[in-house]
Design a protein around this motif. Structure first.
Motif, PDB file in Angstrom:
ATOM      1  N   ASP A  15      28.930  37.160  28.203  1.00 49.48           N
ATOM      2  CA  ASP A  15      28.230  38.079  28.956  1.00 49.48           C
ATOM      3  C   ASP A  15      27.989  38.374  30.418  1.00 49.48           C
ATOM      4  O   ASP A  15      29.050  38.995  31.125  1.00 49.48           O
ATOM      5  N   LEU A  16      27.632  37.575  30.878  1.00 51.67           N
ATOM      6  CA  LEU A  16      28.059  37.089  32.392  1.00 51.67           C
ATOM      7  C   LEU A  16      28.601  37.048  32.945  1.00 51.67           C
ATOM      8  O   LEU A  16      29.289  38.075  33.903  1.00 51.67           O
ATOM      9  N   THR A  17      29.835  36.642  32.004  1.00 52.15           N
ATOM     10  CA  THR A  17      31.247  36.126  31.582  1.00 52.15           C
ATOM     11  C   THR A  17      32.127  38.019  32.491  1.00 52.15           C
ATOM     12  O   THR A  17      32.736  37.685  33.380  1.00 52.15           O
ATOM     13  N   PHE A  18      32.136  38.949  31.688  1.00 52.27           N
ATOM     14  CA  PHE A  18      32.634  39.491  31.149  1.00 52.27           C
ATOM     15  C   PHE A  18      32.196  41.053  32.270  1.00 52.27           C
ATOM     16  O   PHE A  18      32.708  41.648  32.834  1.00 52.27           O
ATOM     17  N   ALA A  19      31.049  40.602  33.300  1.00 49.25           N
ATOM     18  CA  ALA A  19      30.226  41.427  34.045  1.00 49.25           C
ATOM     19  C   ALA A  19      30.823  41.306  35.070  1.00 49.25           C
ATOM     20  O   ALA A  19      31.198  42.303  35.976  1.00 49.25           O
ATOM     21  N   MET A  20      31.863  39.924  35.372  1.00 53.57           N
ATOM     22  CA  MET A  20      32.011  39.519  36.426  1.00 53.57           C
ATOM     23  C   MET A  20      33.399  40.609  36.867  1.00 53.57           C
ATOM     24  O   MET A  20      33.822  40.120  37.411  1.00 53.57           O
ATOM     25  N   GLY A  21      33.874  40.257  35.643  1.00 49.32           N
ATOM     26  CA  GLY A  21      35.538  41.520  35.376  1.00 49.32           C
ATOM     27  C   GLY A  21      35.340  43.055  36.132  1.00 49.32           C
ATOM     28  O   GLY A  21      35.783  42.797  36.792  1.00 49.32           O
ATOM     29  N   LEU A  22      34.057  43.561  35.688  1.00 47.95           N
ATOM     30  CA  LEU A  22      33.940  44.666  36.202  1.00 47.95           C
ATOM     31  C   LEU A  22      33.416  44.318  37.941  1.00 47.95           C
ATOM     32  O   LEU A  22      33.849  45.353  38.545  1.00 47.95           O
ATOM     33  N   PHE A  23      33.271  43.394  38.226  1.00 49.39           N
ATOM     34  CA  PHE A  23      32.582  43.276  39.465  1.00 49.39           C
ATOM     35  C   PHE A  23      33.461  43.106  40.262  1.00 49.39           C
ATOM     36  O   PHE A  23      33.625  43.975  41.495  1.00 49.39           O
ATOM     37  N   PHE A  24      34.278  42.191  39.296  1.00 47.55           N
ATOM     38  CA  PHE A  24      35.731  42.180  40.396  1.00 47.55           C
ATOM     39  C   PHE A  24      36.711  43.126  40.645  1.00 47.55           C
ATOM     40  O   PHE A  24      37.595  42.757  41.449  1.00 47.55           O
TER      41      PHE A  24
END
Length: 431
Positions: free
Chosen positions: A182-191
């Motif tokens: 979940d956190l990893t996928f959210a980091m894609g949105l931040f990126f």
């Protein structure tokens, strides 16, 4: 909390700490009870609800942030409300529906509502800075819960072996500890936000891009790398060259309609298994799950679906009972939101959902908040729908929270940052 990289104001510390708690699904290889995150998010959501009630009772206190949140929140929750009513209509004519179906339906929507409520409160209190506060909360969560325990328990060498496993496909001792989906996928949105939207003059701009990318790599989700690649290529090839937002959104609606319907078809027909065997593609056990799911749907425009959360609840019961397919116990989810949505809301229902996400909502955000917000949302939606093919991110608490927050917190921006660097024009952000 001050430092060269992270700067959190005193007023932001309680929200920052709560963000760390919410982002932490797994600590030192041990799963954290989800109730904790729901309670923490619920407290902040209730606080914002009190603000809403106060504002509703006093029209003179209404402000731009309140109106912004109301607009974005309604757009975010609308399809789920539609899913809810549609499901109840379908279930009224079925005999195999129990009270557990209704509780699963309402709880799923409630948990997402809490995620968006928590993000809404952050934006109301801190404006655009809420993006950075939650980004640093995610970085801190992953550092404390995965990176430091990995080094402490296994040593730095294990990180190298873990990264090599991305190529070999062989799990290492670090895999379970580091793969916090979940956190990893959210980091894609931040990126995507830091690359395409944030002004390069913002504090630690390059460092935030690098940090988000590092966490994406350490999270080791190959579908995420593909999703980011597709989103970025789509931006450069189509988004920047399209003349109108309406035209661009219709284009992606058509592309993803064909992609998702085609994906469901090749699963239903068995062609995906043939392709996987021919080209040696490893679906990590998903193909047997997809094969089992065929008996729950028909590939036809007349297929109406089984109701939202019906199949996901059923699959969860299989997981809890220790059910086995092909001699192996099933995972907690079937790992394809596209397939699950087709099974639950039907052929036409899924196309309407895709239309809403790609065309309707994009055009609405573009008109209300500016072209940049529409462009980022469309970029993020492309990323999300690629993830939906082989994962269950449509109900991931953190990912959906950030998917909602960033377009909200961007405020009103007329030009995306890539164009700003070319034209030398300053962004008009609502701070």
């Amino acid at each position: 909390m001050r430092g060269k990289l992270i700067k959190i104001r005193k007023s932001q510390i309680p929200y920052f700490i709560s963000g760390i708690i919410i982002f932490t699904n797994r600590f030192n290889g041990t799963n954290i009870n989800y109730s904790i995150k729901y309670i923490v998010a619920g407290i902040w959501a209730l606080y914002y609800l009190a603000v809403v009630i106060s504002v509703q009772n006093n029209a003179t206190r209404k402000n731009k942030k309140y109106e912004q949140i109301k607009s974005h929140y309604n757009l975010m929750i609308a399809p789920f409300v539609a899913f809810c009513f549609y499901s109840m209509v379908i279930w009224a004519f079925r005999e195999d529906v129990t009270i557990e179906n209704y509780t699963r339906l309402f709880s799923t929507i409630l948990y997402l509502a809490l995620a968006w409520g928590y993000a809404s409160c952050g934006y109301y209190l801190f404006g655009k800075k809420s993006i950075d506060v939650l980004f640093y909360a995610g970085v801190t969560s992953y550092t404390l819960g995965s990176i430091i325990p990995l080094i402490f328990n296994y040593g730095v060498r294990e990180i190298g072996l873990y990264l090599i496993s991305a190529i070999t496909g062989v799990n290492t001792a670090a895999s379970y500890m580091m793969e916090v989906h979940d956190l990893t996928f959210a980091m894609g949105l931040f990126f995507l936000y830091y690359i395409f939207v944030e002004n390069k003059k913002e504090r630690s701009h390059i460092k935030k891009i690098l940090l988000s990318f590092i966490l994406i790599v350490l999270g080791l989700k190959r579908i995420e790398i593909l999703a980011l690649a597709v989103a970025i290529v789509s931006y450069w090839v189509v988004l920047r060259k399209g003349k109108t937002m309406k035209g661009r959104s219709i284009f992606f609606f058509l592309v993803f309609s064909m992609l998702t319907v085609g994906y469901v078809y090749i699963i239903w027909s068995g062609a995906l298994e043939i392709l996987a065997t021919r080209f040696g593609i490893d679906f990590m056990g998903r193909l047997s799950y997809y094969s089992y799911a065929r008996k729950f749907y028909k590939f036809s425009p007349l297929f109406l679906g089984n109701g939202y959360t019906y199949f996901s609840r059923y699959w969860g019961s299989l997981y809890s009972s220790g059910f086995r397919i092909g001699g192996y116990g099933v995972a907690a989810s079937i790992h394809s939101d596209i397939l699950v949505m087709f099974i639950e809301i039907g052929f036409i229902g899924m196309l309407i959902w895709i239309y809403y996400c790609f065309k309707y909502k994009t055009v609405k955000l573009n008109r209300r908040n500016g072209t940049a917000v529409g462009e980022y949302y469309l970029l993020a939606t492309i990323y999300m729908f690629i993830l939906y093919l082989t994962d269950n991110t449509s109900t991931y608490f953190i990912t959906q929270m950030i998917y909602y927050l960033i377009p909200l917190a961007m405020g009103n921006i007329s030009t995306i940052n890539i164009n700003l660097k070319r034209n030398g024009v300053e962004m008009r952000n609502e701070r």
